[in-house]
Design a protein around this motif. Structure first.
Motif, PDB file in Angstrom:
ATOM      1  N   UNK A   1      25.998  21.365  79.133  1.00  0.00           N
ATOM      2  CA  UNK A   1      27.076  20.762  78.354  1.00  0.00           C
ATOM      3  C   UNK A   1      26.855  20.956  76.861  1.00  0.00           C
ATOM      4  N   UNK A   2      25.605  20.849  76.401  1.00  0.00           N
ATOM      5  CA  UNK A   2      25.316  21.038  74.976  1.00  0.00           C
ATOM      6  C   UNK A   2      25.604  22.474  74.545  1.00  0.00           C
ATOM      7  N   UNK A   3      25.237  23.434  75.389  1.00  0.00           N
ATOM      8  CA  UNK A   3      25.441  24.832  75.043  1.00  0.00           C
ATOM      9  C   UNK A   3      26.924  25.184  75.022  1.00  0.00           C
ATOM     10  N   UNK A   4      27.627  24.863  76.100  1.00  0.00           N
ATOM     11  CA  UNK A   4      29.044  25.226  76.207  1.00  0.00           C
ATOM     12  C   UNK A   4      29.861  24.524  75.123  1.00  0.00           C
ATOM     13  N   UNK A   5      29.617  23.239  74.939  1.00  0.00           N
ATOM     14  CA  UNK A   5      30.390  22.490  73.951  1.00  0.00           C
ATOM     15  C   UNK A   5      30.173  22.977  72.533  1.00  0.00           C
ATOM     16  N   UNK A   6      28.915  23.157  72.141  1.00  0.00           N
ATOM     17  CA  UNK A   6      28.645  23.587  70.771  1.00  0.00           C
ATOM     18  C   UNK A   6      29.160  24.996  70.500  1.00  0.00           C
ATOM     19  N   UNK A   7      29.043  25.885  71.485  1.00  0.00           N
ATOM     20  CA  UNK A   7      29.597  27.230  71.305  1.00  0.00           C
ATOM     21  C   UNK A   7      31.114  27.185  71.154  1.00  0.00           C
ATOM     22  N   UNK A   8      31.763  26.298  71.923  1.00  0.00           N
ATOM     23  CA  UNK A   8      33.227  26.201  71.806  1.00  0.00           C
ATOM     24  C   UNK A   8      33.634  25.689  70.433  1.00  0.00           C
ATOM     25  N   UNK A   9      32.982  24.617  69.965  1.00  0.00           N
ATOM     26  CA  UNK A   9      33.400  24.041  68.684  1.00  0.00           C
ATOM     27  C   UNK A   9      33.083  24.969  67.519  1.00  0.00           C
ATOM     28  N   UNK A  10      32.027  25.790  67.640  1.00  0.00           N
ATOM     29  CA  UNK A  10      31.773  26.811  66.618  1.00  0.00           C
ATOM     30  C   UNK A  10      32.881  27.859  66.636  1.00  0.00           C
ATOM     31  N   UNK A  11      33.280  28.301  67.829  1.00  0.00           N
ATOM     32  CA  UNK A  11      34.400  29.246  67.955  1.00  0.00           C
ATOM     33  C   UNK A  11      35.678  28.631  67.397  1.00  0.00           C
ATOM     34  N   UNK A  12      35.908  27.376  67.676  1.00  0.00           N
ATOM     35  CA  UNK A  12      37.105  26.690  67.193  1.00  0.00           C
ATOM     36  C   UNK A  12      37.138  26.673  65.659  1.00  0.00           C
ATOM     37  N   UNK A  13      35.983  26.469  65.038  1.00  0.00           N
ATOM     38  CA  UNK A  13      35.922  26.448  63.575  1.00  0.00           C
ATOM     39  C   UNK A  13      36.233  27.829  63.000  1.00  0.00           C
ATOM     40  N   UNK A  14      35.678  28.870  63.608  1.00  0.00           N
ATOM     41  CA  UNK A  14      35.953  30.229  63.114  1.00  0.00           C
ATOM     42  C   UNK A  14      37.430  30.588  63.294  1.00  0.00           C
ATOM     43  N   UNK A  15      38.009  30.128  64.397  1.00  0.00           N
ATOM     44  CA  UNK A  15      39.426  30.376  64.643  1.00  0.00           C
ATOM     45  C   UNK A  15      40.282  29.690  63.586  1.00  0.00           C
ATOM     46  N   UNK A  16      39.948  28.451  63.253  1.00  0.00           N
ATOM     47  CA  UNK A  16      40.691  27.738  62.221  1.00  0.00           C
ATOM     48  C   UNK A  16      40.534  28.425  60.864  1.00  0.00           C
ATOM     49  N   UNK A  17      39.325  28.947  60.594  1.00  0.00           N
ATOM     50  CA  UNK A  17      39.097  29.650  59.332  1.00  0.00           C
ATOM     51  C   UNK A  17      39.975  30.896  59.238  1.00  0.00           C
ATOM     52  N   UNK A  18      40.079  31.639  60.344  1.00  0.00           N
ATOM     53  CA  UNK A  18      40.934  32.831  60.343  1.00  0.00           C
ATOM     54  C   UNK A  18      42.408  32.467  60.155  1.00  0.00           C
ATOM     55  N   UNK A  19      42.832  31.394  60.810  1.00  0.00           N
ATOM     56  CA  UNK A  19      44.240  31.004  60.732  1.00  0.00           C
ATOM     57  C   UNK A  19      44.629  30.519  59.345  1.00  0.00           C
ATOM     58  N   UNK A  20      43.708  29.879  58.663  1.00  0.00           N
ATOM     59  CA  UNK A  20      44.022  29.297  57.354  1.00  0.00           C
ATOM     60  C   UNK A  20      43.558  30.160  56.193  1.00  0.00           C
ATOM     61  N   UNK A  21      42.755  31.191  56.479  1.00  0.00           N
ATOM     62  CA  UNK A  21      42.251  32.035  55.420  1.00  0.00           C
ATOM     63  C   UNK A  21      41.222  31.352  54.537  1.00  0.00           C
ATOM     64  N   UNK A  22      40.540  30.322  55.071  1.00  0.00           N
ATOM     65  CA  UNK A  22      39.546  29.569  54.297  1.00  0.00           C
ATOM     66  C   UNK A  22      38.128  29.944  54.726  1.00  0.00           C
ATOM     67  N   UNK A  23      37.173  29.662  53.854  1.00  0.00           N
ATOM     68  CA  UNK A  23      35.777  29.960  54.188  1.00  0.00           C
ATOM     69  C   UNK A  23      34.902  28.704  54.184  1.00  0.00           C
TER      70      UNK A  23
END
Length: 520
Positions: free
Chosen positions: A52-74
């Motif tokens: 659960x720790x591995x899957x969850x943390x990998x997902x939320x890291x992916x989610x953050x990168x996705x939001x960064x791409x969508x908003x153009x923020x770093x």
């Protein structure tokens, strides 16, 4: 956004250490409170938690990168995620320990396995509630005052985290007080150590050195060679855990805990949005629930959750990598069996100040995040948790005196007059212990309604309490050999008491008049 920045290292130390301490604590609780052997703890529970720790943390890291791409923020920061401190203690002391004691009293061949299965049911059910809650979380939040949710958690945090570790701090004052000073400086004094060292790392490193230097560290032999422990599904045990007696006995613990995780996660999403990172609620909460369900499927008894403090992680410069690094690091420790070596090298005393801080912050948040005039409701919501802890301490004292242990007398109603000789109404504590989470939430919510003069709403909460008491899910208790456990029968005196409260609140509009001159 870059894959890795300097702030991710700070965030990694903080998040990984928080989860590492909880893994060490739950390992100790499983070994010494529940009596689980290494085959169960190291071979099943820890790998399951790592999934659960591995899957969850990998997902939320992916989610953050996705939001960064969508908003153009770093500057997007991933949602912090990990084991839930409150449910670790609640599930050990309120679910698995009672299940083990009941199994022992019934003469079961393997009480530890039955306790583990009860934990699997609790963890899976909690995840299922989180998943379902992702669709209805707003309705839940609107129906329950924030004071009721936060004060219930605060009571459990004080009872099962802060007080226990405060005892342990003063039992090992050189280690405990020194590391407490580090935590107070870094987290409450809002200072940073030279060289940018994370506060948690400084506390654990200093505590470890002092523990080994003063003889607090373990004196037994070091763990054996590491061994590979890959996660294996435990579907058979999970299915076996869906027993009617388990479902009825622990309904009053699991359901509120699941609802609290849902509400707390939603609040954490709002906190992240206030810091500039807006994440969609439904997938964020759904993955949270899937993480807990996956943990149970692979053998863990402990749910995961979104952590508080996203603005703090973001302020220290953490972005996405800190989350994925934490997940991978913790999974490697659990899969390779090296967590035992870390536990040997880093005694719990080295990190207990962090857990003491968690309990303090959760309790403080109950007052800080609710309207000031709801403070009495927060206090009332805290009291049942403290009463439950007092009940457990009283029963531990009875065990130390030879009752409820092999060769000793069983618990019985004869205990009550003996406690009364010291003016201790232990029957009330035993009653509060059963369904404590429901009791705390309802009493606090009822008080909020009274403070706001919504007397009909207060009556509704009392009616809910009466119904739960009448169905045997609150307050009714019976004696086991070494414990008091939930009695699967109506607790009519309490149902009547709550019913009379509801009647009085309903009548308040005719029996009372507003008096704003009363000072509080």
């Amino acid at each position: 956004m870059k894959r890795f920045v300097r702030g991710d290292l700070d965030g990694f130390f903080g998040l990984a250490l928080d989860n590492l301490i909880l893994l060490l604590v739950l390992s100790g609780l499983c070994r010494y409170v529940l009596g689980f052997d290494d085959a169960l703890l190291v071979g099943r529970i820890l790998p399951g938690a790592a999934v659960s720790l591995l899957v969850g943390n990998l997902y939320y890291a992916h989610q953050a990168r996705k939001l960064a791409r969508q908003t153009g923020r770093d500057d997007v920061c991933a949602l912090p995620y990990g084991l839930n401190a409150v449910t670790v203690f609640a599930f050990v002391f309120l679910v698995m320990l009672p299940a083990k004691l009941a199994a022992q009293a019934a003469g079961a061949a393997d009480p530890a396995r039955i306790a583990w299965q009860a934990g699997l049911l609790a963890c899976f059910s909690c995840g299922l509630i989180e998943l379902a809650g992702s669709f209805v979380v707003e309705r839940i939040r609107r129906a329950t005052p924030r004071a009721a949710l936060l004060s219930t958690l605060a009571g459990l945090a004080l009872a099962f985290i802060s007080l226990g570790f405060l005892f342990r701090t003063y039992a090992s004052p050189v280690v405990g007080l020194t590391t407490l000073a580090v935590i107070l400086l870094g987290y409450f004094g809002r200072v940073r150590f030279r060289g940018g060292l994370p506060v948690g790392l400084v506390a654990v490193a200093l505590g470890t050195a002092l523990a080994w230097g003063t003889g607090v560290a373990p004196t037994g032999s070091a763990p054996g060679a590491p061994a590979l422990h890959l996660p294996v599904p435990v579907l058979g045990d999970l299915v076996a855990s869906f027993r009617l007696d388990f479902i009825v006995s622990y309904f009053a613990i699991v359901v509120p805990m699941g609802l609290f995780i849902v509400a707390g996660s939603m609040q954490n999403l709002e906190s992240a949005e206030a810091a500039g990172d807006r994440y969609p609620a439904r997938p964020s909460l759904a993955v949270n629930g899937f993480g807990s369900m996956a943990a149970a499927l692979f053998g863990s008894c402990f749910p995961t959750t979104l952590y508080i403090g996203h603005p703090g992680w973001k302020a220290m410069g953490a972005r996405a990598a800190y989350s994925s690094l934490s997940g991978v690091f913790l999974a490697l420790l659990c899969f390779t069996g090296t967590l035992a070596h870390v536990a040997y090298l880093i005694p719990v005393e080295a990190g207990m100040a962090i857990l003491l801080w968690i309990g303090i912050v959760m309790s403080a948040q109950a007052f800080q995040a609710t309207p000031a005039h709801h403070a009495p409701a927060v206090v009332i919501g805290i009291l049942p948790g403290l009463a439950t802890w007092g009940s457990l301490m009283a029963k531990a004292g009875l065990h130390a005196a030879g009752l409820g242990v092999a060769g000793g007398a069983a618990f019985s109603a004869e205990l009550l007059p003996k406690f009364l000789q010291s003016d201790v109404y232990i029957a009330g504590a035993f009653a509060l212990e059963q369904g404590v989470v429901f009791t705390a939430m309802i009493l606090s919510a009822m008080t909020v309604a009274v403070i706001e003069r919504r007397f009909t709403g207060a009556a509704v909460w009392c009616a809910i309490a009466a119904l739960l008491s009448a169905t045997g899910l609150m307050h009714g208790y019976q004696y086991a050999f070494a414990d008091t456990v939930l009695a699967l029968r109506p607790a009519w005196p309490y149902a009547l008491g709550y019913g009379l409260m509801a009647l009085l609140f309903i009548s308040a509009r005719w029996l009372t008049t507003p008096d704003d001159s009363v000072t509080h």
